[in-house]
Motif scaffolding. Structure first.
Motif, PDB file in Angstrom:
ATOM      1  N   SER A 192       0.843  -1.184   0.000  1.00 12.39           N
ATOM      2  CA  SER A 192       0.000   0.000   0.000  1.00 12.39           C
ATOM      3  C   SER A 192       0.885   1.243   0.000  1.00 12.39           C
ATOM      4  CB  SER A 192      -0.909   0.008   1.234  1.00 12.39           C
ATOM      5  OG  SER A 192      -1.718  -1.138   1.277  1.00 12.39           O
ATOM      6  N   ALA A 193       0.307   2.368  -0.400  1.00 13.20           N
ATOM      7  CA  ALA A 193       1.089   3.606  -0.449  1.00 13.20           C
ATOM      8  C   ALA A 193       1.687   3.937   0.917  1.00 13.20           C
ATOM      9  CB  ALA A 193       0.206   4.748  -0.943  1.00 13.20           C
ATOM     10  N   ALA A 194       0.950   3.633   1.994  1.00 16.15           N
ATOM     11  CA  ALA A 194       1.413   3.964   3.339  1.00 16.15           C
ATOM     12  C   ALA A 194       2.625   3.154   3.759  1.00 16.15           C
ATOM     13  CB  ALA A 194       0.275   3.743   4.344  1.00 16.15           C
ATOM     14  N   PHE A 195       2.913   2.051   3.077  1.00 10.33           N
ATOM     15  CA  PHE A 195       4.030   1.192   3.468  1.00 10.33           C
ATOM     16  C   PHE A 195       5.368   1.913   3.332  1.00 10.33           C
ATOM     17  CE2 PHE A 195       7.333  -1.909   2.239  1.00 10.33           C
ATOM     18  CZ  PHE A 195       7.326  -2.719   3.364  1.00 10.33           C
ATOM     19  N   THR A 196       5.501   2.764   2.338  1.00  6.87           N
ATOM     20  CA  THR A 196       6.790   3.409   2.060  1.00  6.87           C
ATOM     21  C   THR A 196       7.330   4.149   3.281  1.00  6.87           C
ATOM     22  OG1 THR A 196       6.071   3.697  -0.239  1.00  6.87           O
ATOM     23  CG2 THR A 196       8.007   4.932   0.464  1.00  6.87           C
ATOM     24  N   ALA A 197       6.456   4.860   3.981  1.00  3.39           N
ATOM     25  CA  ALA A 197       6.892   5.634   5.143  1.00  3.39           C
ATOM     26  C   ALA A 197       7.326   4.745   6.305  1.00  3.39           C
ATOM     27  CB  ALA A 197       5.767   6.558   5.598  1.00  3.39           C
ATOM     28  N   LEU A 198       6.924   3.477   6.305  1.00  3.22           N
ATOM     29  CA  LEU A 198       7.274   2.560   7.386  1.00  3.22           C
ATOM     30  C   LEU A 198       8.642   1.907   7.172  1.00  3.22           C
ATOM     31  CD1 LEU A 198       3.830   0.753   7.814  1.00  3.22           C
ATOM     32  CD2 LEU A 198       4.694   2.746   9.060  1.00  3.22           C
ATOM     33  N   LEU A 199       9.199   2.048   5.974  1.00  2.94           N
ATOM     34  CA  LEU A 199      10.492   1.447   5.678  1.00  2.94           C
ATOM     35  C   LEU A 199      11.627   2.204   6.368  1.00  2.94           C
ATOM     36  CD1 LEU A 199       9.999   0.792   1.868  1.00  2.94           C
ATOM     37  CD2 LEU A 199      10.505  -0.978   3.577  1.00  2.94           C
ATOM     38  N   PRO A 200      12.671   1.511   6.766  1.00  8.87           N
ATOM     39  CA  PRO A 200      13.817   2.207   7.364  1.00  8.87           C
ATOM     40  C   PRO A 200      14.610   2.956   6.295  1.00  8.87           C
ATOM     41  CG  PRO A 200      14.328  -0.122   7.082  1.00  8.87           C
ATOM     42  CD  PRO A 200      12.880   0.045   6.696  1.00  8.87           C
ATOM     43  N   ASP A 201      15.232   4.049   6.666  1.00  8.94           N
ATOM     44  CA  ASP A 201      16.108   4.754   5.737  1.00  8.94           C
ATOM     45  C   ASP A 201      17.349   3.922   5.419  1.00  8.94           C
ATOM     46  OD1 ASP A 201      14.453   7.004   5.632  1.00  8.94           O
ATOM     47  OD2 ASP A 201      15.370   7.839   7.439  1.00  8.94           O
ATOM     48  N   ARG A 202      17.709   3.078   6.352  1.00 13.36           N
ATOM     49  CA  ARG A 202      18.857   2.192   6.182  1.00 13.36           C
ATOM     50  C   ARG A 202      18.587   0.926   6.997  1.00 13.36           C
ATOM     51  NH1 ARG A 202      24.086   3.652   4.817  1.00 13.36           N
ATOM     52  NH2 ARG A 202      23.496   5.825   5.114  1.00 13.36           N
ATOM     53  N   GLY A 203      18.828  -0.224   6.391  1.00 16.69           N
ATOM     54  CA  GLY A 203      18.603  -1.466   7.119  1.00 16.69           C
ATOM     55  C   GLY A 203      17.692  -2.421   6.377  1.00 16.69           C
ATOM     56  N   ASP A 204      17.277  -3.471   7.071  1.00 20.05           N
ATOM     57  CA  ASP A 204      16.519  -4.557   6.478  1.00 20.05           C
ATOM     58  C   ASP A 204      15.075  -4.522   6.957  1.00 20.05           C
ATOM     59  OD1 ASP A 204      15.492  -6.921   5.504  1.00 20.05           O
ATOM     60  OD2 ASP A 204      17.151  -8.179   6.173  1.00 20.05           O
TER      61      ASP A 204
END
Length: 266
Positions: A192-204
């Motif tokens: 979903s579009a909202a998933f992107t903001a939940l991703l870490p800037d760095r990491g797994d």
């Protein structure tokens, strides 16, 4: 519902099947050497097809309604970029190159920032997967469950022969390359579009975002349909096996079951 009907009721935040995708194509592919000495893993050709792995992926994405793809490059990025610039592609493609390693989650977030419609859902796939199944069905599955992220699940065959015994320790049978008793992450996703903001800037993300979503029951798993083709191209043996499968049965554009055992929905 027909394939032409893009609308799904019930979840106003997510009402359309994705038309955009990210392909993670930055791995070094060290287990595929010498094939990856002069090219990134997604540029390795499946013997007998005349097309690199990423060419098969982009054709599949386009056939499933994707019009725009962002390819995240890393190892020998120029080789992949040169091929993309000269290939006759069925969809629009742009590339991004990480200046420093960001990890799988950070790499996804970095690439997703270049998607043309950041407020719409998107697909993602690992760059070393050769598969064919209905992404439209997977998107509907994702939407019906109101998930934030959905991962495809495969049941690969164990590469060794198995021995079946009874409770007394008597050998009953030998089974060549049986299906694994476990489902695995098949490396194909709907977000979903909202998933992107939940991703870490760095990491797994598989150590951070996915466990969090699982605890919140916002992560769904879509079992590959019975007869779907799936193979991860990790080693030279995988290339050889894929070529054998291509020669002995329907190409992955069809529905021949080669490497994935039937996985029932339920």
């Amino acid at each position: 519902m027909s394939d032409d009907d893009e609308r799904r009721p019930g979840h106003p935040h997510q009402t359309a099947r994705p038309t955009q995708a990210v392909v993670l194509a930055g791995g070094q592919g060290s287990r595929l050497r010498p094939y990856t000495d002069d090219r990134p893993k997604p540029m390795v050709e499946i013997p007998g097809t005349g097309t690199p792995i990423i060419g098969h992926q982009l054709a599949w994405l386009a056939a499933e309604g994707v019009t725009d793809a962002v390819v995240s490059c890393g190892h020998l990025a120029a080789v992949l970029q040169d091929w993309l610039e000269t290939a006759d592609l069925p969809l629009r493609v742009r590339t991004v190159v990480e200046k420093e390693p960001l990890g799988r989650g950070g790499g996804l977030k970095f690439a997703a920032a270049r998607l043309p419609e950041p407020d719409q859902p998107w697909y993602a796939t690992n760059g070393d997967i050769w598969t064919r199944f209905s992404l439209r069905d997977m998107a509907d599955f994702h939407d019906e469950r109101g998930a934030t992220a959905t991962l495809a699940l495969a049941r690969p065959r164990i590469p060794w022969g198995a021995v079946e015994t009874n409770e007394f320790g008597h050998v009953l049978d030998f089974i060549e390359s049986p299906p694994s008793p476990y489902l695995i992450n098949a490396g194909v996703y709907v977000f979903s579009a909202a998933f992107t903001a939940l991703l870490p800037d760095r990491g797994d993300h598989e150590r951070t975002t996915f466990p969090r979503l699982a605890r919140e029951r916002r992560l769904a798993g879509f079992p590959l349909p019975q007869g779907a083709y799936w193979r991860a191209i990790d080693t030279a043996k995988d290339l050889t096996e894929a070529a054998k499968e291509l020669a002995s049965g329907p190409a992955p554009q069809g529905h021949g079951s080669f490497d994935t055992a039937p996985v029932p929905h339920g």
